[in-house]
Design an enzyme around this catalytic site. Structure first.
Site, PDB file in Angstrom:
ATOM      1  CB  CYS A   2      -0.867   0.031   1.244  1.00  0.00           C
ATOM      2  SG  CYS A   2      -1.980  -1.355   1.353  1.00  0.00           S
ATOM      3  CD1 TRP A  75       0.215  -5.746  -3.528  1.00  0.00           C
ATOM      4  CD2 TRP A  75       0.152  -6.529  -1.438  1.00  0.00           C
ATOM      5  NE1 TRP A  75       0.732  -7.018  -3.539  1.00  0.00           N
ATOM      6  CE2 TRP A  75       0.706  -7.519  -2.274  1.00  0.00           C
ATOM      7  CE3 TRP A  75       0.010  -6.816  -0.078  1.00  0.00           C
ATOM      8  CZ2 TRP A  75       1.117  -8.767  -1.811  1.00  0.00           C
ATOM      9  CZ3 TRP A  75       0.425  -8.045   0.384  1.00  0.00           C
ATOM     10  CH2 TRP A  75       0.972  -9.009  -0.475  1.00  0.00           C
ATOM     11  CD  GLU A 486      17.082 -13.336  -8.612  1.00  0.00           C
ATOM     12  OE1 GLU A 486      16.655 -13.804  -7.545  1.00  0.00           O
ATOM     13  OE2 GLU A 486      16.658 -12.252  -9.073  1.00  0.00           O
ATOM     14  CE  LYS A 490      13.576 -11.556 -10.623  1.00  0.00           C
ATOM     15  NZ  LYS A 490      14.407 -11.251  -9.528  1.00  0.00           N
ATOM     16  CD  GLU A 493       9.971 -11.927  -8.687  1.00  0.00           C
ATOM     17  OE1 GLU A 493      11.043 -12.001  -9.311  1.00  0.00           O
ATOM     18  OE2 GLU A 493       9.737 -11.051  -7.860  1.00  0.00           O
ATOM     19  CG  HIS A 509      19.619 -37.053  -4.404  1.00  0.00           C
ATOM     20  ND1 HIS A 509      19.995 -38.293  -3.944  1.00  0.00           N
ATOM     21  CD2 HIS A 509      20.773 -36.417  -4.714  1.00  0.00           C
ATOM     22  CE1 HIS A 509      21.312 -38.391  -3.951  1.00  0.00           C
ATOM     23  NE2 HIS A 509      21.811 -37.257  -4.426  1.00  0.00           N
ATOM     24  CE  LYS A 608      11.826  -2.774  -6.951  1.00  0.00           C
ATOM     25  NZ  LYS A 608      12.458  -3.949  -7.571  1.00  0.00           N
TER      26      LYS A 608
HETATM   27  C1  F6R Z   1      12.094 -10.574  -6.504  1.00  0.00           C
HETATM   28  C2  F6R Z   1      11.977  -9.541  -5.515  1.00  0.00           C
HETATM   29  C3  F6R Z   1      11.641  -9.915  -4.120  1.00  0.00           C
HETATM   30  C4  F6R Z   1      12.497  -9.096  -3.151  1.00  0.00           C
HETATM   31  C5  F6R Z   1      12.101  -9.371  -1.691  1.00  0.00           C
HETATM   32  C6  F6R Z   1      13.002  -8.634  -0.733  1.00  0.00           C
HETATM   33  O1  F6R Z   1      12.353 -10.061  -7.761  1.00  0.00           O
HETATM   34  O2  F6R Z   1      12.143  -8.402  -5.806  1.00  0.00           O
HETATM   35  O3  F6R Z   1      11.811 -11.288  -3.897  1.00  0.00           O
HETATM   36  O4  F6R Z   1      13.831  -9.453  -3.358  1.00  0.00           O
HETATM   37  O5  F6R Z   1      10.785  -8.958  -1.493  1.00  0.00           O
HETATM   38  O6  F6R Z   1      12.981  -7.267  -0.979  1.00  0.00           O
HETATM   39  P1  F6R Z   1      14.121  -6.311  -0.481  1.00  0.00           P
HETATM   40  O7  F6R Z   1      15.350  -6.679  -1.222  1.00  0.00           O
HETATM   41  O8  F6R Z   1      13.613  -4.942  -0.809  1.00  0.00           O
HETATM   42  O9  F6R Z   1      14.269  -6.531   0.977  1.00  0.00           O
END
Ligand code: F6R
Length: 613
Positions: A2, A75, A486, A490, A493, A509, A608
């Site tokens: 939010c 959110w 990672e 990606k 997501e 395994h 984000k």
């Molecule tokens: C994935 C992503 C999230 C953040 C996670 C931690 O692309 O962006 O998995 O990495 O929410 O966020 P921060 O790094 O801001 O603590």
């Protein structure tokens, strides 16, 4: 998560509030709303499901006008994605916007029901509006006093901004866990969850601290701390400079994510250059006494979430192999709810792009009471709460990242972590050559990344094969195992394809059972000590008909077959391979998402800045 913005001014603040919401969009949200009190003290309220532009369109048709108002991007945490659950929420003359969670809202709701209040939404926020209204009706008095009365009734982490149609000259804000920042103007003042929302009107900010209550009028700002004392919080000038504004423009890219992938040579270079002086690594920002502290370190504990957790995982390999320092990494949300043991002389490191992640912040706060040598954070936002609450800070020079899926902030975290490890190695006088090798490998990295970016069209073609897939498997070994994780994250997501990553040695395994002719298997192959083993994994997948996508350094010799696509990458020093191999993983996920037509920059359900647990 939010986003909140509020304003008290003599001018019409409607457009300011809408622009603020646009600036908060990158945090992720499902609905948006605005409430403005007009000159006759009447409330004008509009809420819309979906994007801020939809709200802005509705505002245009209703010609909102007034000097005091609040707006919000929601959110969802409590209650479905509906217009009625969107903020602001009202109880008669009281209007509330809220970020966070009121954990005891069900019991409060029942209590309010007995007092005659019926909630029209399913949210935890609406009960705050009713509680304020009830106390105001019962006790009377100033809004700020009433809010002080209801705060002990609320449990959870939250920030709220409250407005009263009967007294439209002020806003009252409470910070309890989630960030809130006051923007100081001339004859007007503002509040928001993020300074970016307010850069349009001011560059002077006051950061509220946890437990603070603020009363904001056009000309005054009064702040009480959690024990009710009036306090002065320092006013600071925004550190977001013109360069940062450049990062906020999409330029010719159709998505921020693509732009941010392509910015990596530059921002990695910036991160390197800010830590190298006369051919040696410098940690000047950590202060003159840092070597005394660092020389005491016998163990390192790293805590992070999501992508940042993956960079922590890579750095564990570096710390143990290169610096011979025992290291544990842990997901923040696990750390805060278990009894853990602090190793002797252990340094705590948190890694966070945003510096506001609720789990990481709680972990930091908990760890600070546990006897670590000190707390160091690696973060991209210099003004964030985690930065302000950490003893030591290393800032990645990635510039603001708007795409919800982290890209450039991950590779700059890795870059900075490697620089940190090289510094520790020098300090422990273990190896003079390593620092030189790391500096050299890092110096070559931006050019090599440029070469990978040239593969954009090729990777775009490969992506076609994924559009009807529901699953994918990612495999890597050593420092490239977290990179496989990672890559899988990606893909999940932004393309909504289920992807799993395994340390390649784990294939037999269990996950090998998933491999058939429909399963894409993405393998990261580097010319390191694991190469023969990775070749065996490739064969294990090949003979079972799996669709192989092998991202390999060009000097690796692989037996080709029809089911195999080999994506040839520049040769790279082993030390920086995790940074380099990340780039094609990001590009693949991006192109798959693009073809699938998902919202690349703001994937569904994600935010984000994860400011709630
Ligand atoms: C994935 C992503 C999230 C953040 C996670 C931690 O692309 O962006 O998995 O990495 O929410 O966020 P921060 O790094 O801001 O603590």
């Amino acid at each position: 998560m939010c986003g909140i913005i509020g304003a008290v001014s003599t001018r019409n603040i409607t457009d300011i509030l809408l622009e603020g919401l646009r600036q908060l969009e990158y945090r992720g949200y499902d609905s948006a709303g605005i409430a403005v009190i007009n000159n006759q003290n009447n409330l004008q309220l509009i809420r819309k499901l979906g994007k801020v532009n939809i709200l802005a369109e509705a505002v245009k048709h209703n010609s909102l006008h007034g000097g005091t108002g609040v707006a919000h991007t929601r959110w969802a945490t409590h209650g479905n994605l509906t217009e009625i659950n969107a903020h602001p929420h009202i109880s008669s003359n009281i209007i509330v916007v809220h970020n966070g969670i009121i954990e005891n809202f069900q019991s409060l709701r029942q209590k309010l029901f007995k007092k005659g209040y019926t909630c029209v939404s399913d949210t935890d926020t609406e009960i705050i509006a009713h509680l304020v209204h009830f106390e105001q009706y019962q006790q009377g008095g100033k809004l700020e006093k009433i809010i002080k009365m209801i705060i002990p009734q609320l449990s959870g982490n939250y920030s709220i901004v409250i407005m009263d149609c009967l007294n439209p000259e002020l806003l009252v804000a409470v910070r309890s866990g989630s960030p809130l920042i006051i923007g100081c103007g001339v004859g007007e003042n503002f509040i928001a969850s993020d300074q970016r929302a307010l850069l349009q009107v001011t560059s002077r900010f006051i950061f509220l601290e946890d437990g603070d209550i603020a009363e904001i009028t056009k000309t005054t700002i009064k702040i009480w701390n959690k024990i009710g004392q009036i306090v002065e919080r320092p006013e600071t000038l925004s550190k977001i400079n013109n360069n940062e504004e450049l990062y906020q423009k999409k330029n010719n890219f159709c998505h921020y994510m693509k732009k941010e992938i392509f910015e990596q040579p530059l921002v990695i270079k910036n991160t390197i250059e800010s830590h190298i002086n006369y051919g040696m690594i410098t940690m000047a920002e950590l202060g003159p006494d840092i070597n005394i502290l660092f020389s005491k370190i016998k163990h390192i504990k790293i805590i992070a979430c999501g992508t940042s957790y993956h960079s922590a995982m890579v750095s564990r390999y570096w710390l143990e192999e290169l610096a011979e320092l025992p290291c544990d990494v842990e997901i923040a949300s696990e750390f805060i709810y278990r009894q853990s043991i602090v190793q002797k002389n252990s340094l705590l490191i948190t890694i966070s792009q945003s510096g506001e992640t609720a789990d990481t912040l709680s972990a930091l706060r908990l760890a600070k009471k546990m006897g670590y040598l000190g707390s160091l954070t690696i973060c991209n936002i210099a003004s964030s709460t985690i930065v302000r609450e950490s003893d030591l800070v290393l800032i990645t020079n990635a510039g603001i990242e708007i795409g919800v899926a982290s890209t450039k902030t991950f590779t700059t975290q890795l870059t900075l972590l490697l620089i940190f490890v090289a510094y520790i190695v020098r300090l422990r006088k273990m190896n003079n050559i390593l620092e030189k090798n790391i500096i050299e490998a890092l110096a070559n990295l931006p050019n090599r990344i440029e070469k990978i970016l040239l593969l954009d069209n090729y990777i775009k073609k490969l992506a076609q094969a994924f559009i009807n897939k529901e699953h994918a498997l990612y495999l890597g070994r050593g420092t490239l195992y977290p990179i496989a994780m990672e890559g899988a994250l990606k893909l999940k997501e932004i393309s909504y394809i289920h992807a799993e990553a395994y340390a390649a040695g784990e294939l037999k395994h269990g996950p090998l059972a998933l491999v058939d002719e429909t399963m894409p298997v993405i393998i990261i192959a580097s010319n390191n000590k694991f190469l023969d083993k990775i070749k065996l994994n490739i064969e294990e997948v090949r003979i079972r008909g799996g669709q192989l996508y092998i991202f390999a350094e060009q000097n690796i010799c692989l037996t080709k077959s029809n089911e195999m696509k080999i994506i040839s990458l520049p040769n790279v020093e082993e030390l920086v391979a995790p940074i380099l191999f990340t780039i094609p993983m990001q590009m693949l996920a991006y192109h798959i998402a693009l073809i699938k037509g998902t919202n690349v920059d703001q994937p569904r359900n994600l935010a984000k800045c994860v400011t709630v647990e």
